[in-house]
Design a protein around this motif. Structure first.
Motif, PDB file in Angstrom:
ATOM      1  N   LEU A 133      -4.441  19.808   0.226  1.00 44.09           N
ATOM      2  CA  LEU A 133      -3.782  20.281   1.446  1.00 44.09           C
ATOM      3  C   LEU A 133      -3.001  19.160   2.123  1.00 44.09           C
ATOM      4  O   LEU A 133      -1.942  19.395   2.716  1.00 44.09           O
ATOM      5  N   ALA A 134      -3.525  17.931   2.017  1.00 44.04           N
ATOM      6  CA  ALA A 134      -2.844  16.794   2.643  1.00 44.04           C
ATOM      7  C   ALA A 134      -1.526  16.475   1.959  1.00 44.04           C
ATOM      8  O   ALA A 134      -0.666  15.810   2.551  1.00 44.04           O
ATOM      9  N   LEU A 135      -1.341  16.965   0.729  1.00 43.18           N
ATOM     10  CA  LEU A 135      -0.108  16.691  -0.017  1.00 43.18           C
ATOM     11  C   LEU A 135       0.957  17.763   0.163  1.00 43.18           C
ATOM     12  O   LEU A 135       2.120  17.534  -0.162  1.00 43.18           O
ATOM     13  N   LEU A 136       0.572  18.925   0.690  1.00 40.99           N
ATOM     14  CA  LEU A 136       1.475  20.070   0.688  1.00 40.99           C
ATOM     15  C   LEU A 136       2.735  19.852   1.514  1.00 40.99           C
ATOM     16  O   LEU A 136       3.810  20.351   1.166  1.00 40.99           O
ATOM     17  N   ASP A 137       2.638  19.143   2.614  1.00 38.33           N
ATOM     18  CA  ASP A 137       3.796  18.960   3.486  1.00 38.33           C
ATOM     19  C   ASP A 137       4.652  17.752   3.110  1.00 38.33           C
ATOM     20  O   ASP A 137       5.626  17.442   3.799  1.00 38.33           O
ATOM     21  N   ASP A 146      -2.104   9.493  -5.523  1.00 43.15           N
ATOM     22  CA  ASP A 146      -2.414  10.164  -4.264  1.00 43.15           C
ATOM     23  C   ASP A 146      -3.513  11.212  -4.371  1.00 43.15           C
ATOM     24  O   ASP A 146      -4.032  11.663  -3.348  1.00 43.15           O
ATOM     25  N   TYR A 147      -3.862  11.606  -5.599  1.00 39.86           N
ATOM     26  CA  TYR A 147      -4.879  12.650  -5.751  1.00 39.86           C
ATOM     27  C   TYR A 147      -6.000  12.241  -6.704  1.00 39.86           C
ATOM     28  O   TYR A 147      -7.159  12.119  -6.307  1.00 39.86           O
ATOM     29  N   ALA A 148      -5.658  11.967  -7.956  1.00 38.79           N
ATOM     30  CA  ALA A 148      -6.697  11.723  -8.959  1.00 38.79           C
ATOM     31  C   ALA A 148      -7.474  10.433  -8.712  1.00 38.79           C
ATOM     32  O   ALA A 148      -8.697  10.396  -8.865  1.00 38.79           O
ATOM     33  N   THR A 149      -6.779   9.367  -8.323  1.00 43.53           N
ATOM     34  CA  THR A 149      -7.454   8.077  -8.151  1.00 43.53           C
ATOM     35  C   THR A 149      -8.397   8.048  -6.954  1.00 43.53           C
ATOM     36  O   THR A 149      -9.531   7.576  -7.079  1.00 43.53           O
ATOM     37  N   PRO A 150      -8.007   8.519  -5.765  1.00 41.03           N
ATOM     38  CA  PRO A 150      -8.915   8.410  -4.613  1.00 41.03           C
ATOM     39  C   PRO A 150     -10.083   9.384  -4.620  1.00 41.03           C
ATOM     40  O   PRO A 150     -11.095   9.127  -3.943  1.00 41.03           O
TER      41      PRO A 150
END
Length: 251
Positions: A133-137, A146-150
């Protein structure tokens, strides 16, 4: 093409990018002796599982060749100890053989068994969903960075009960626990890794102290309050508890 024997983990360049070495070993010599570090390297899944299950022939103790140690490791280790922190050398966790290994495994079994991990599914899903959801905008995103690593460190911290608002500091400490072993680190880098590790230990110590008096449903609470039927050592020592929780973060 260079012969496989020309690769070694004693070479800082190989340490920085080991993947071509891994690929060559799996293809040419899956149980390979690295002359530079005087160590056998097992690279295929089936062989790794076989070795892990054969406690009679193989040891759980971790020994790191001096060829891949930082030249500043002894100096930095003294610094960590002077500051009142613990060296995570494996002897306080599970990189040890015999009765001590068995005792520690019994004490943490409840925290890391199948049903306990399965019970975390909803929380893991929530972490993944929130990250999406944090990536959608955003106009664009790097899915690895931004997704897999953290996500893994976020899931681990959430399960253990560590503060997610300090995830960057905790993540740096976890990364430094691995990176500080590298032979190519400068003195400045070695001390930076040490400071990151001490910061990680502070967060874990704080959580442990809080769970001793106010237990919750997280994994640190289960580890802190674990007991076995052993009159001489019914629970983990303070150093064992800290070391095992820190290693769980570093994964």
């Amino acid at each position: 093409m260079q012969p496989l024997s020309s690769f070694t983990f004693a070479d800082p360049k190989v340490m920085q990018n080991p993947y071509p070495y891994y690929e060559r070993m799996r293809a040419e010599d899956p149980v390979h002796f690295d002359e530079g570090i005087k160590t056998w390297l097992v690279t295929r899944y089936e062989d790794i599982v076989a070795a892990a299950r054969n406690h009679e022939a193989y040891s759980d103790e971790m020994r790191v060749s001096s060829a891949i140690r930082s030249p500043y490791q002894a100096e930095v280790n003294d610094y960590i100890k002077r500051e009142g922190y613990v060296l995570n050398d494996g002897t306080n966790t599970f990189k040890i053989d015999g009765e001590m290994h068995t005792r520690r495994r019994k004490l943490v079994t409840g925290a890391f068994n199948g049903p306990t991990v399965a019970a975390l599914e909803a929380r893991v899903s929530a972490v993944c969903r929130d990250k999406v959801l944090a990536l959608l905008d955003r106009p664009q995103a790097d899915l690895v960075r931004d997704y897999a690593t953290p996500i893994p460190i976020m899931v681990i911290c959430d399960a253990l009960g560590l503060p997610l608002d300090h995830i960057d500091e905790i993540s740096r400490g976890a990364d430094s626990m691995v990176s500080r072993a590298g032979a190519g680190a400068s003195r400045e880098e070695a001390y930076r890794h040490a400071n990151n590790i001490m910061t990680l230990q502070r967060f874990v110590r704080t959580a442990i102290d809080e769970r001793r008096t106010r237990p919750t449903e997280d994994l640190i609470s289960q580890i802190v309050h674990a007991r076995i039927d052993d009159p001489t050592a019914p629970q983990l020592s303070d150093i064992e508890t800290l070391s095992i929780c820190v290693v769980a973060v570093a994964g």
